[in-house]
Design an enzyme around this catalytic site. Structure first.
Site, PDB file in Angstrom:
ATOM      1  CB  SER A 124      22.921  15.395  13.701  1.00  0.00           C
ATOM      2  OG  SER A 124      22.431  16.653  13.321  1.00  0.00           O
ATOM      3  CE1 TYR A 149      27.828  16.130  10.857  1.00  0.00           C
ATOM      4  CE2 TYR A 149      25.718  17.189  10.413  1.00  0.00           C
ATOM      5  CZ  TYR A 149      26.620  16.649  11.307  1.00  0.00           C
ATOM      6  OH  TYR A 149      26.313  16.623  12.641  1.00  0.00           O
ATOM      7  CE  LYS A 153      27.057  13.046  12.646  1.00  0.00           C
ATOM      8  NZ  LYS A 153      28.022  12.404  13.523  1.00  0.00           N
TER       9      LYS A 153
HETATM   10  N1  UFG Z   1      23.223  31.644  11.675  1.00  0.00           N
HETATM   11  C1  UFG Z   1      23.342  32.994  11.364  1.00  0.00           C
HETATM   12  N2  UFG Z   1      24.602  33.476  11.155  1.00  0.00           N
HETATM   13  C2  UFG Z   1      25.723  32.712  11.246  1.00  0.00           C
HETATM   14  C3  UFG Z   1      25.589  31.338  11.578  1.00  0.00           C
HETATM   15  C4  UFG Z   1      24.309  30.837  11.776  1.00  0.00           C
HETATM   16  O1  UFG Z   1      22.363  33.713  11.266  1.00  0.00           O
HETATM   17  O2  UFG Z   1      26.848  33.225  11.031  1.00  0.00           O
HETATM   18  C5  UFG Z   1      21.867  31.098  11.940  1.00  0.00           C
HETATM   19  C6  UFG Z   1      21.452  29.973  11.022  1.00  0.00           C
HETATM   20  O3  UFG Z   1      20.865  30.478   9.853  1.00  0.00           O
HETATM   21  C7  UFG Z   1      20.492  29.201  11.918  1.00  0.00           C
HETATM   22  C8  UFG Z   1      21.055  29.391  13.311  1.00  0.00           C
HETATM   23  O4  UFG Z   1      21.894  30.541  13.234  1.00  0.00           O
HETATM   24  O5  UFG Z   1      19.203  29.783  11.883  1.00  0.00           O
HETATM   25  C9  UFG Z   1      21.881  28.225  13.799  1.00  0.00           C
HETATM   26  O6  UFG Z   1      22.875  27.911  12.829  1.00  0.00           O
HETATM   27  P1  UFG Z   1      24.085  26.929  13.159  1.00  0.00           P
HETATM   28  O7  UFG Z   1      24.936  26.863  11.929  1.00  0.00           O
HETATM   29  O8  UFG Z   1      24.732  27.316  14.439  1.00  0.00           O
HETATM   30  O9  UFG Z   1      23.353  25.551  13.432  1.00  0.00           O
HETATM   31  P2  UFG Z   1      22.435  24.674  12.461  1.00  0.00           P
HETATM   32  O10 UFG Z   1      21.149  24.501  13.172  1.00  0.00           O
HETATM   33  O11 UFG Z   1      22.381  25.164  11.086  1.00  0.00           O
HETATM   34  O12 UFG Z   1      23.334  23.380  12.395  1.00  0.00           O
HETATM   35  C10 UFG Z   1      23.284  22.457  13.418  1.00  0.00           C
HETATM   36  C11 UFG Z   1      24.565  21.641  13.491  1.00  0.00           C
HETATM   37  C12 UFG Z   1      24.689  20.733  12.301  1.00  0.00           C
HETATM   38  C13 UFG Z   1      23.417  19.984  12.030  1.00  0.00           C
HETATM   39  C14 UFG Z   1      22.268  20.948  11.926  1.00  0.00           C
HETATM   40  C15 UFG Z   1      20.938  20.291  11.690  1.00  0.00           C
HETATM   41  O13 UFG Z   1      25.702  22.481  13.553  1.00  0.00           O
HETATM   42  O14 UFG Z   1      25.713  19.802  12.610  1.00  0.00           O
HETATM   43  O15 UFG Z   1      22.189  21.652  13.167  1.00  0.00           O
HETATM   44  O16 UFG Z   1      20.579  19.511  12.760  1.00  0.00           O
HETATM   45  F1  UFG Z   1      23.483  19.295  10.870  1.00  0.00           F
END
Ligand code: UFG
Length: 339
Positions: A124, A149, A153
């Site tokens: 990841s 998590y 990784k």
């Molecule tokens: N977000 C919102 N509202 C939500 C969900 C997410 O505004 O309800 C925002 C988050 O703050 C972020 C973006 O949308 O700015 C993306 O969030 P995600 O949760 O979809 O994805 P992340 O980048 O946080 O997480 C992903 C993977 C994880 C991994 C992480 C870091 O899902 O497995 O990237 O690489 F660990």
């Protein structure tokens, strides 16, 4: 060639099974269905015309993995099996360390004992931590993680590097995923989160279908073009094709390589919401809220290494990702529970 997919019934695993079958590989899926559904196997058959062999096992249990190797000639393993919910990993870290490390150690031991030398691991972008500048490049230092998590990784990457140092004919590709979204264009397979989604796109599609009444936008004061978090969203079918290229690479080389799978382009939360609204001609109600702990301003990939070593790059647009995510959601309002 036969490829074993651990966790092959999951979101990324199922799309990879389809692309491997399309590319002429024989696919064997091992999955304990902890976060997936057996109907996935029927859907893969429906899309490709070929039913992958399926073992409902926990790949941490060595005897069960031996059975697969006894009954099949395995040329390579793509190891997806693992828990992936970031907030749950913060609440129940031992569940993550036990499961994600145990499954990997068993797979590594069995492939060594049975002389199968090619491994692709689901890593990841989280391994880059929050100190590196974007675009994130594979030779940048890996960071420390704020959640269990992410720590698993990082640990697993290091374990695989140690195995590689000790064994000159071992080959592994550590695929560092950015943000996979979208679904197969058929609408037959897609992401089916259990309960309230943590990730952006499933939350958007559940809001679109009316299961959630609005999307919470986490943070408006990030150092980005509109203040909301920027990520590198990649279509899951492109990501799956990256695995086909990676397992080919692993069967033809030795040593270990970390490779990003992303598009190289960053999109903010609001960019995604607007693209979704435009692609599907609908309105997504939003509410602005606080930052989510642990989130970084921006994360997107350098994509040169994937192009150079794997001869792979992402092709689908953000519009395609939004259309296909919605197509999956509206055809399967309750994921795999419906039909
Ligand atoms: N977000 C919102 N509202 C939500 C969900 C997410 O505004 O309800 C925002 C988050 O703050 C972020 C973006 O949308 O700015 C993306 O969030 P995600 O949760 O979809 O994805 P992340 O980048 O946080 O997480 C992903 C993977 C994880 C991994 C992480 C870091 O899902 O497995 O990237 O690489 F660990």
């Amino acid at each position: 060639m036969s490829i074993l997919l651990t966790g092959g019934a999951g979101f990324i695993g199922s799309h990879t099974a389809v692309e491997l079958i399309n590319a002429g590989y024989e696919v064997i899926i091992a999955d304990n269905l902890a976060n997936s559904n057996k109907k996935v196997i029927d859907r893969i058959e429906k899309i490709t015309g070929t039913r992958p062999k399926f073992y409902e096992i926990n790949v941490a249990v060595k005897e069960d993995v031996y059975k697969i190797f006894d009954e099949n000639h395995i040329d390579g393993v793509i190891h997806f099996a693992g828990f992936k919910c970031v907030p749950e990993s913060t609440r129940i870290p031992l569940k993550y360390y036990r499961n994600n490390l145990d499954t990997t150690l068993t797979i590594l031991e069995v492939i060594e004992e049975r002389n199968c030398r090619a491994l692709v691991f689901s890593s990841s972008a989280t391994v880059y931590g929050d100190k590196n500048p974007v675009p994130l490049k594979e030779d940048m230092p890996t960071g420390s993680s704020t959640n269990a998590y992410g720590s698993t990784k990082l640990m697993i990457e290091n374990i695989i590097k140690d195995v590689s140092r000790a064994s000159k004919d071992f080959s592994a590709v550590l695929l560092r995923y950015f943000n996979p979204i979208g679904a197969h264009p058929s609408g037959l397979i897609g992401e089916a989160p259990d309960g309230i989604p943590n990730n952006l796109m499933p939350y958007v599609t559940q809001t679109a279908i009316g299961v959630r009444d609005h999307l919470n936008v986490f943070g408006t004061d990030y150092n980005t073009h509109d203040g909301t978090g920027v990520r590198d969203y990649i279509h899951v079918v492109d990501l799956a094709k990256g695995h086909v290229a990676a397992i080919k690479y692993a069967t033809e080389h030795v040593g270990v390589e970390a490779i990003n799978l992303g598009t190289g382009k960053g999109s903010s939360v609001l960019d995604v919401v607007h693209a979704f609204e435009k692609a599907n001609n609908m309105n997504i109600p939003i509410e602005y809220g606080e930052r989510r702990p642990g989130d970084v301003d921006a994360s997107y990939a350098s994509v040169e290494k994937a192009a150079k070593l794997l001869n792979w790059h992402a092709e689908y647009t953000l519009e395609d990702m939004c259309k296909h995510s919605w197509n999956w959601q509206k055809n399967n309002p309750n994921g795999y529970e419906d039909k």
